[in-house]
Scaffold this motif. Structure first.
Motif, PDB file in Angstrom:
ATOM      1  N   GLY A  19       0.790  -1.224   0.000  1.00 52.33           N
ATOM      2  CA  GLY A  19       0.000   0.000   0.000  1.00 52.33           C
ATOM      3  C   GLY A  19       0.820   1.271   0.000  1.00 52.33           C
ATOM      4  N   SER A  20       2.139   1.162  -0.114  1.00 52.73           N
ATOM      5  CA  SER A  20       2.986   2.365  -0.048  1.00 52.73           C
ATOM      6  C   SER A  20       3.095   3.097  -1.390  1.00 52.73           C
ATOM      7  CB  SER A  20       4.377   1.999   0.485  1.00 52.73           C
ATOM      8  OG  SER A  20       5.011   1.041  -0.320  1.00 52.73           O
ATOM      9  N   GLY A  21       2.517   2.522  -2.468  1.00 51.63           N
ATOM     10  CA  GLY A  21       2.483   3.221  -3.744  1.00 51.63           C
ATOM     11  C   GLY A  21       3.439   2.677  -4.806  1.00 51.63           C
ATOM     12  N   LYS A  22       4.096   1.573  -4.522  1.00 52.55           N
ATOM     13  CA  LYS A  22       5.080   1.016  -5.449  1.00 52.55           C
ATOM     14  C   LYS A  22       4.455   0.678  -6.803  1.00 52.55           C
ATOM     15  CE  LYS A  22       5.983  -2.487  -2.724  1.00 52.55           C
ATOM     16  NZ  LYS A  22       4.966  -2.261  -1.678  1.00 52.55           N
ATOM     17  N   SER A  23       3.343  -0.034  -6.737  1.00 48.97           N
ATOM     18  CA  SER A  23       2.675  -0.458  -7.954  1.00 48.97           C
ATOM     19  C   SER A  23       2.129   0.747  -8.740  1.00 48.97           C
ATOM     20  CB  SER A  23       1.533  -1.412  -7.589  1.00 48.97           C
ATOM     21  OG  SER A  23       0.979  -1.961  -8.724  1.00 48.97           O
ATOM     22  N   THR A  24       1.555   1.685  -8.032  1.00 50.59           N
ATOM     23  CA  THR A  24       1.031   2.897  -8.672  1.00 50.59           C
ATOM     24  C   THR A  24       2.156   3.664  -9.367  1.00 50.59           C
ATOM     25  OG1 THR A  24      -0.677   3.031  -6.979  1.00 50.59           O
ATOM     26  CG2 THR A  24      -0.273   5.028  -8.258  1.00 50.59           C
TER      27      THR A  24
END
Ligand code: ADP
Ligand code: ADP
Length: 229
Positions: free
Chosen positions: A39-44
């Motif tokens: 949920g830390s934004g890596k994929s985004t």
């Protein structure tokens, strides 16, 4: 020279700030590994570098192409940036060979002969030449992911993005996929990899980026991250 330039990128999902002023560069041939909690934004962030997300602020430039400028053609971006996902996303009703030739024929407008030659060369490289006529369902997860990598490479990308490429695999298949990625790294491919495989990060990464709450909170060499004080 700079291959990827990420500048002050902001991305919201509703009121959630998934990317909060993210900036970093990836140089030609560099290998960057991104780590951080779920949920830390890596994929985004990775998806933004392939224009799979619409960003709300900042800019991303890949090989001189400003991804989010009005004039930029999405197909041009897809030609420059290859992406491999956790789920392999192969077309189930097409053979391995067809999976790798399809986009070459349509997007790259190559002849059938050229596309097949390229596909067979890449299948050899990922160790699956004998599976050309097989359907994806007949392959193991590790084999399917290697086909997905070959398919992506067939477009001659300048940068390869990997989003947890081994997370959906049985443990005994992780190594074969990481080996393909390591050989790609040795050949000088520019790579940005989100992974939990710290051995891979230690061995391959020039730089590790740690994300939390949509921000880059730490950046350094693998030694910096993985050497115990
Ligand atoms: P990571 O890859 O580090 O696990 P993600 O980039 O998948 O993190 O997600 C970052 C945050 O954005 C998470 O809180 C996630 O729930 C949220 N998020 C991701 N995609 C969407 C979406 N399509 N709609 C709403 N929220 C999303
Ligand atoms: P990953 O971390 O590998 O991206 P996720 O399970 O977080 O996997 O996300 C899978 C898909 O669901 C992605 O397309 C993501 O954008 C979307 N997604 C993630 N979180 C949310 C959310 N809170 N609301 C809506 N969509 C989401």
């Amino acid at each position: 020279s700079k291959m990827v330039e990420v500048r002050n990128v902001v991305k919201y999902f509703g009121r959630l700030k998934a990317l909060d002023d993210v900036s970093f560069d990836v140089h030609d041939g560099e290998k960057v590994v991104i780590i951080g909690p779920s949920g830390s934004g890596k994929s985004t962030l990775l998806r933004s570098i392939n224009k799979l997300e619409a960003i709300d602020g900042g800019r991303i430039v890949v090989d001189g192409i400003d991804l989010y400028s009005q004039q930029t053609d999405i197909n041009k971006v897809r030609e420059e940036v290859g992406m491999v996902f956790q789920s392999f996303n192969l077309f189930p009703h097409k053979t391995v060979l067809e999976n790798i030739t399809l986009a070459q024929l349509i997007v790259r407008k190559r002849s059938k002969k050229e596309a097949v030659e390229k596909a067979m060369m890449l299948l050899g490289k990922v160790g699956l030449a004998e599976k050309a006529a097989a359907y994806p369902g007949k392959l193991s997860g590790g084999q399917q992911q290697r086909v997905a990598i070959a398919r992506s490479l067939a477009m001659d990308p300048k940068v390869m993005l990997f989003d947890e490429p081994t997370s959906a695999l049985d443990p005994e298949m992780i190594g074969e996929v990481l080996d393909v990625m390591k050989s790609l790294a040795r050949e000088g491919m520019t790579m940005v990899v989100v992974t939990h495989e710290m051995g891979f990060a230690r061995e391959v990464a020039d730089r590790v980026i740690f994300m939390d709450y949509g921000k880059i909170v730490e950046e350094g060499t693998p030694e910096h991250f993985f050497t115990n004080p």
